[in-house]
Design a protein around this motif. Structure first.
Motif, PDB file in Angstrom:
ATOM      1  N   GLU A 398       0.966  -1.129   0.124  1.00 54.91           N
ATOM      2  CA  GLU A 398      -0.012  -0.086   0.126  1.00 54.91           C
ATOM      3  C   GLU A 398       0.886   1.158  -0.041  1.00 54.91           C
ATOM      4  N   GLY A 400       0.886   5.038   0.802  1.00 57.15           N
ATOM      5  CA  GLY A 400       0.214   6.152   1.509  1.00 57.15           C
ATOM      6  C   GLY A 400       1.100   7.157   2.240  1.00 57.15           C
ATOM      7  N   GLU A 417      -7.015  11.050   3.522  1.00 56.34           N
ATOM      8  CA  GLU A 417      -5.914  10.405   3.495  1.00 56.34           C
ATOM      9  C   GLU A 417      -5.650   9.922   1.874  1.00 56.34           C
ATOM     10  N   TYR A 418      -4.439   9.766   1.686  1.00 56.85           N
ATOM     11  CA  TYR A 418      -4.102   8.939   0.400  1.00 56.85           C
ATOM     12  C   TYR A 418      -3.715   7.497   0.667  1.00 56.85           C
ATOM     13  N   ARG A 419      -4.417   6.714   0.157  1.00 56.29           N
ATOM     14  CA  ARG A 419      -4.168   5.129   0.036  1.00 56.29           C
ATOM     15  C   ARG A 419      -4.351   4.670  -1.121  1.00 56.29           C
TER      16      ARG A 419
END
Length: 637
Positions: A398, A400, A417-419
C-alpha cells in the motif's frame, strides 16, 4: 397684440371732438366687420384710447426665425391700420386720420422637440426633431465620429427626410441602424447590449445665415448577445478543446486552471485561432489538469476552461472535461519486481508525492515530482504481504502517507488520506502443451501468381482531425516554426484486409530530390528517431466514412523545422519522403512486417496514415518511396 391709440391726438385736435367713424385694416387696406370677425380682430374704444387687438400668428402677418445665444426663437410681425374720422364741436369741421403702425413681437423661444421612434426589433434608431419655420435649413449632423453633411449621411446608409406641416412649418427625421460606427455600444450585462446615438443637429436661418444647433441623445437596449461556447473531446493521450466565439468576437481571456494562457502555454497546447474559433490540444499529463481518480490501468483527468471578460470581470463560459486515460500504474515482473506509480489526486490537495511511502516507511519513491511518485520494490520487501487464493499468489502493498511529527504534508490528521493498493497476481502451477510436428520438405507450397497494382500516396492534412488535406494548388504550404505538420500515407486501390501498410523510414530534405543533402530522419526502422529532440508522433487510425480498412493507413506528425548551418538558415522549406512497404498481416517472417514500430510499449498506439501528392505503385513487399512538399517556413520579416 393690443395696440392702444390715444383718442385725443394733439395738435390735430383743439377742443372737444366727436368720433363719427372708426375702422381698422391691415397693410393700408380697410377691413369690414365680417373680415375682422373671421380673423379674430377686435376694435374698441375707451375714454382715453382706441384699442386694436390682433391674435399673434394671424394670416395678415408673418413669422421670422432668430437664434440669439445659439438658441432657436421666433418673432411675429404685422402692420395694422387705424382710420378715424371726428368732428370738432366749435368749427363743425370733419377730420379723417389714418395711422399705419408695423408691430413686431418680442423674441419668443421655440426650443425644438426631439421625438424617439426607435424600432429595437428592426435595430434602427428613429429621431424626429421640430418644428421650425420655413426659413430654417438642416445643414449637417455631428456624431461621435465627426460632422457629416446630409449627403454624407445618405452615403452612409442613413435616412434623412424633411417634413412639411400646415402654417409654413417643417420638421426633420433621421434613421440610423444600430450597426453604424456612429452608434456607441456598451454591455451593462453579459447578455444585454445598450446602443447609444448621441448627435447634434446643425441648422441655418436664411437669409442671414445664422447658425444654431440642437443636441439629441437616445439609447436602446437589447438582449442580443450570443456568448462564446466550449466543447471538447479526448483520445488516449490528449484533450481537444474548441471554443466558438459569440457575436462579440474574441472579447475574453482563456483561462485554464483559473490562470490565463501564457505565450509558452499557447505554443505547448498548439493554440490555433481564426475569426470565429480557437482550438487547444492539451496532454492529460499537463500541470494544468486535475487528476480525479487513479486505478491499476487508468487515470481520470479533468481539464477546466474558463472564458473571462476582463473589462467587466464577467465569466462568459465555463467548461470542464473529464476523461479516463489508459495508464498502467502497476507492473508485475516474473523476477518478483513490482513497480507502481502514484499520482496526486484532487481530493488530497496538500499531498506532496515525494513524501509517500510503502507500508515499510523506509521504502520511499524511486522518483517523484510535484504530481507523481514512482516506486520499485521486490515482493519480499517493503512490508509486502502474500496471500494464496486458489491457484494464485497475491502480493499486496500500500502506498500512503503516514503521519509523523515532522511531516507537513497535511495541515492536520483530519485532512483527506491517500491510500493506493498495489497488487500482483502470480500463478502457482501452470502446465502448457506445445505441439510439435515434422513435415517432409519434398514438396513446397506454391501460390498462384497474380498481377495487379497497389498505389501508395502521401498527403499533408490541415489539422490533427485528418479531415481536410492540402491540394496540389495549395503548395507550397506556409507555416510557422515548430507548428505541427500532419501527414497521412495510404494504400489505395485495395480492399484486402489482410494487407498492412508499413512505413520503414521517413526523412526530410531541403530539396525535392529525396537523395539530396542535407537530410534528417524522422522515422527509422519503422519507429520515431530517438535522436530527434522533437520526437515524431504516431496517430491512431480508426474506421470511418473515409477509412474502410485502418491497416491501409499510417499517420504521423512532426514539428516544422529548417536546416541550419552555424545558426544560419540554409533554406526556408522542407520536403518529406517515406519508404513504405505493403505486408501480409498473417506473415511476419520478415522483421519489418511485424507492425509499425513493434518495439513500442503496449500503452502507445501504432503509427498511422499519410496521403500524398506524389503517388507510386507497389507490389508485394517491394518498398516504394513517396514524397510531398514543399512546406515553407513563415517569416515575420
Amino acid at each position: 397684440i393690443s395696440w392702444h391709440v390715444p383718442r385725443r391726438v394733439t395738435p390735430l385736435q383743439d377742443g372737444s371732438v366727436k368720433i363719427l367713424e372708426m375702422y381698422m385694416g391691415i397693410n393700408g387696406q380697410r377691413l369690414d366687420r365680417r373680415q375682422m370677425a373671421a380673423r379674430g380682430y377686435a376694435l374698441s374704444a375707451t375714454d382715453f384710447h382706441i384699442v386694436v387687438e390682433i391674435p399673434v400668428g394671424s394670416p395678415d402677418g408673418y413669422n421670422k426665425s432668430h437664434a440669439p445665444d445659439y438658441q432657436y426663437h421666433i418673432t411675429y410681425t404685422v402692420e395694422p391700420m387705424l382710420e378715424v374720422m371726428w368732428r370738432a364741436e366749435r368749427s363743425h369741421e370733419d377730420t379723417r386720420y389714418k395711422i399705419l403702425f408695423p408691430i413686431t413681437t418680442p423674441l419668443m423661444p421655440r426650443p425644438p422637440q426631439a421625438v424617439d421612434f426607435t424600432n429595437a426589433e428592426e435595430r434602427l434608431f428613429g429621431i424626429h426633431v421640430g418644428t421650425f419655420l420655413d426659413d430654417v435649413e438642416l445643414k449637417n449632423i455631428t456624431f461621435s465620429t465627426g460632422t457629416s453633411t446630409l449627403e454624407e449621411c445618405v452615403a452612409k446608409g442613413f435616412i434623412v427626410q424633411e417634413h412639411r406641416h400646415p402654417g409654413g412649418l417643417k420638421s426633420f427625421s433621421l434613421k440610423v441602424p444600430f450597426v453604424a460606427t456612429e452608434v456607441l455600444k456598451h454591455n451593462p450585462e453579459p447578455l444585454v447590449t445598450t446602443y447609444t446615438l448621441a448627435l447634434v443637429f446643425g441648422f441655418l436661418i436664411h437669409p442671414e445665415e445664422t447658425a444654431f444647433a440642437h443636441p439629441v441623445e437616445f439609447t436602446a437596449s437589447l438582449q442580443d448577445v450570443v456568448l462564446p461556447t466550449i466543447k471538447g473531446t479526448c483520445d488516449q493521450h490528449l484533450f481537444y478543446i474548441e471554443v466558438t466565439f459569440g457575436n462579440q468576437g474574441k472579447n475574453f481571456e482563456t483561462l485554464i486552471e483559473y490562470k490565463p494562457l501564457t505565450p509558452e502555454l499557447e505554443q505547448e497546447f498548439r493554440l490555433q485561432e481564426n475569426e470565429t474559433h480557437l482550438t487547444l490540444v492539451v496532454p492529460f499529463t499537463a500541470k494544468q489538469t486535475a487528476f480525479e481518480r487513479i486505478t491499476a490501468d487508468s487515470i481520470r483527468a479533468r481539464l477546466d476552461i474558463l472564458l473571462w471578460e476582463m473589462t467587466n470581470n464577467w465569466m462568459l463560459a465555463d467548461f470542464f472535461l473529464s476523461c479516463n486515460f489508459p495508464l498502467r500504474t502497476t507492473m508485475c515482473y516474473p523476477n518478483g519486481t513490482i513497480t507502481a506509480l502514484a499520482a496526486k489526486v484532487e481530493s488530497v490537495p496538500n499531498l506532496i508525492p515525494g513524501w509517500l511511502t510503502l507500508k515499510d516507511k523506509s521504502c520511499k519513491p524511486f522518483f517523484s515530482d510535484d504530481r507523481f511518485a514512482y516506486f520499485s520494490f521486490g515482493v519480499d520487501s517493503c512490508g509486502t504481504t502474500r496471500t494464496f487464493f486458489d491457484n494464485y499468489m497475491i502480493y499486496q502493498n500500500e502506498i500512503g502517507h503516514y503521519y509523523t511529527n515532522r511531516g507537513n504534508t497535511y495541515a492536520s490528521p483530519n485532512d483527506p488520506e491517500y491510500r493506493q493498493t498495489v497488487s500482483c497476481y502470480y500463478m502457482i502451477n501452470d502446465t502448457r502443451t506445445v505441439k510439435f510436428g515434422y513435415k517432409s520438405h519434398s514438396t513446397y507450397p506454391s501460390a498462384e501468381i497474380g498481377i495487379g497494382q497497389l498505389d501508395v500516396q502521401m498527403r499533408l492534412a490541415q489539422d490533427s482531425s485528418y479531415s481536410y488535406f492540402y491540394q496540389a494548388e495549395d503548395y507550397p504550404v506556409v507555416t510557422y516554426l515548430r507548428q505541427p505538420l500532419y501527414f497521412e500515407v495510404a494504400l489505395t486501390r485495395s480492399n484486402d484486409p489482410s494487407l498492412e501498410l508499413i512505413l520503414e523510414s521517413c526523412w526530410a530534405t531541403a530539396y525535392e530530390d529525396s537523395s539530396s543533402q542535407p537530410s534528417w530522419d524522422v522515422i527509422v526502422n519503422t519507429c520515431e528517431n530517438k535522436e530527434d529532440s522533437h520526437v515524431t508522433l504516431f496517430h491512431p487510425v480508426t474506421a470511418d466514412a473515409r477509412v474502410n480498412i485502418p491497416s491501409h493507413f499510417k499517420r504521423f506528425s512532426i514539428n516544422m523545422f529548417t536546416f541550419t548551418k552555424d545558426d544560419v538558415i540554409l533554406k526556408d522549406e522542407i520536403y518529406i519522403h517515406c519508404k513504405a512497404m505493403v505486408c501480409d498481416i498473417n506473415d511476419t517472417s520478415e522483421d519489418i512486417c511485424r507492425g509499425q514500430c513493434p518495439r513500442r510499449s503496449p500503452g502507445i498506439s501504432g503509427f498511422q496514415g499519410i496521403k500524398g501528392l506524389k503517388t507510386q505503385s507497389a507490389d508485394s513487399r517491394q518498398p516504394r518511396r513517396i514524397s510531398t512538399g514543399p512546406v515553407h517556413l513563415f517569416s515575420s520579416k
